[in-house]
Design an enzyme around this catalytic site. Structure first.
Site, PDB file in Angstrom:
ATOM      1  N   VAL A  16       0.946  -1.372  -0.056  1.00  0.00           N
ATOM      2  CA  VAL A  16       0.039   0.071  -0.144  1.00  0.00           C
ATOM      3  C   VAL A  16       0.968   1.198  -0.025  1.00  0.00           C
ATOM      4  CG1 VAL A  16      -1.885  -1.323   1.209  1.00  0.00           C
ATOM      5  CG2 VAL A  16      -0.142   0.145   2.474  1.00  0.00           C
ATOM      6  N   CYS A  17       0.335   2.193  -0.212  1.00  0.00           N
ATOM      7  CA  CYS A  17       1.152   3.677  -0.144  1.00  0.00           C
ATOM      8  C   CYS A  17       1.536   3.971   1.047  1.00  0.00           C
ATOM      9  CB  CYS A  17       0.125   4.733  -0.705  1.00  0.00           C
ATOM     10  SG  CYS A  17      -0.270   4.788  -2.367  1.00  0.00           S
ATOM     11  N   PRO A  18       2.658   4.378   1.526  1.00  0.00           N
ATOM     12  CA  PRO A  18       3.722   4.912   0.253  1.00  0.00           C
ATOM     13  C   PRO A  18       4.732   3.807  -0.159  1.00  0.00           C
ATOM     14  CG  PRO A  18       4.662   5.701   2.432  1.00  0.00           C
ATOM     15  CD  PRO A  18       3.281   4.994   2.768  1.00  0.00           C
ATOM     16  N   TYR A  19       4.384   2.779   0.421  1.00  0.00           N
ATOM     17  CA  TYR A  19       5.577   1.525  -0.027  1.00  0.00           C
ATOM     18  C   TYR A  19       5.637   1.133  -1.296  1.00  0.00           C
ATOM     19  CZ  TYR A  19       5.345   2.176   4.902  1.00  0.00           C
ATOM     20  OH  TYR A  19       5.307   2.770   6.218  1.00  0.00           O
TER      21      TYR A  19
END
Lengths: 82, 266
Positions: A16-19
């Site tokens: 998921v964001c920010p990964y």
């Protein structure tokens, strides 16, 4: 349409964001200028934000395509040094 | 660049910066920084460098934590009163970020030990409160060609400069000799607003990270002066002095010496 040569594949499904961006950034650091990375992702927000971020870094988004109900393919050509 | 999942999370806001990225974060993790003093300046400098993931942080301090320090020295606490400051700061920094190796040097810096202590480090940070040590650090950094990020504070005013020996100015180009003992009061005599070292220390930590990353323009050739009451930042140009006693064309200071003790009373 001309086939694009892919130099690196990256699977960030489940991220998921920010990964999604963190892993995409690290992925593009591993290829040379002129080479292409293909990223497969399934986080809807990232289908919009990661290509935008890649353009902001100065790279070229060649393709962002929804391939099924949940997944996207993103192709980016590295245009500038890290 | 093999980051653990934990490191990816911890450093994610760095990695997505184009100026840092995975490569820059790796440089930060390999950097070795030595700070002189874990006081008002050393605490915030070390705190941010530890948070940033600087691989090795050495702290030189032979003082112990006192209650009067806690108004500004944010790495210490009532739990470490009486504990050596380097040791107290090490506990804080390592609990913030276990990736960081904090080396404690519980000695007072002098002309005999300074070169040996500095030689294995990439960047030196001056967070001291007295002129003899400040000049000793400057001279040693010039002789060893080590980048030095220097900070100073008093009352409501602070200064920062980055010294890249032989490229830009050094501390002696700016002030040839230390002021006579007693002329400049110490924080103990004149006071200091507790948050002031936070501002100056954060600027010093920024300079250190820029040097590690090789990004931006360091404060070499300039002195940045912050006036908290008037909210002014003044960036004053400091030319390199070709007649400087330590970094000039014909240096007269070629060996390190200790200044007389009375300087240390300030």
């Amino acid at each position: 349409m001309e086939d694009i040569k892919i130099d690196k594949n990256l699977d960030i499904r489940g991220e998921v964001c920010p990964y999604t961006l963190v892993k995409s950034k690290l992925g593009i650091e591993m290829i040379e200028v002129g080479q292409v990375i293909e990223i497969i992702l399934d986080y809807p927000e990232a289908a919009d934000s990661v290509p935008k971020a890649m353009e902001n870094y100065g790279h070229k988004v060649l393709k962002i395509e929804k391939i099924n109900a949940k997944e996207w393919i993103l192709q980016v050509r590295k245009e500038v040094e890290d | 660049m093999d980051f653990s999942e934990e490191q990816l999370k911890r450093y994610s806001r760095h990695i997505i910066l184009p100026e840092v990225g995975g490569k820059g974060q790796k440089k930060i993790s390999e950097a070795k920084v030595l700070m002189v003093g874990a006081g008002g300046l050393g605490c915030p400098v070390g705190y941010y460098l530890a948070a940033a993931g600087v691989g090795t942080i050495a702290i030189v301090d032979n003082d112990e934590v006192e209650l009067s320090n806690l108004q500004r020295q944010i790495a210490h606490s009532v739990k470490t009163l009486g504990v050596n400051k380097a040791e107290s700061a090490k506990q804080t920094f390592e609990s913030l970020n276990p990736d960081v190796n904090v080396v404690t040097i519980k000695e007072r810096l002098n002309s005999k030990n300074v070169k040996d202590l500095f030689k294995d480090y990439d960047i030196i940070v001056d967070g001291t409160d007295n002129f003899p040590t400040r000049y000793l650090i400057n001279d040693a950094c010039v002789m060893l060609k080590k980048p030095l990020v220097s900070g100073a504070i008093l009352r409501f005013e602070g200064q920062v400069t980055t010294i890249l020996p032989h490229e830009g100015h050094c501390y002696r180009c700016l002030f040839e000799e230390p002021p006579p003992p007693g002329l400049v009061p110490s924080c103990q005599e004149a006071g200091v607003l507790g948050v002031l070292p936070g501002v100056i220390g954060a600027l010093q930590a920024t300079e250190v990270l820029k040097l590690i990353l090789g990004k931006g323009k360091p404060l070499s050739g300039y002195l940045l002066i912050y006036d908290a009451l008037g909210v002014n930042f003044r960036k004053v140009k400091v030319p390199k002095n070709k007649d400087c006693a330590v970094c000039g064309d014909n240096p007269t200071i070629t060996e390190l010496t200790d200044l007389p003790e009375e300087y240390c009373s300030i």
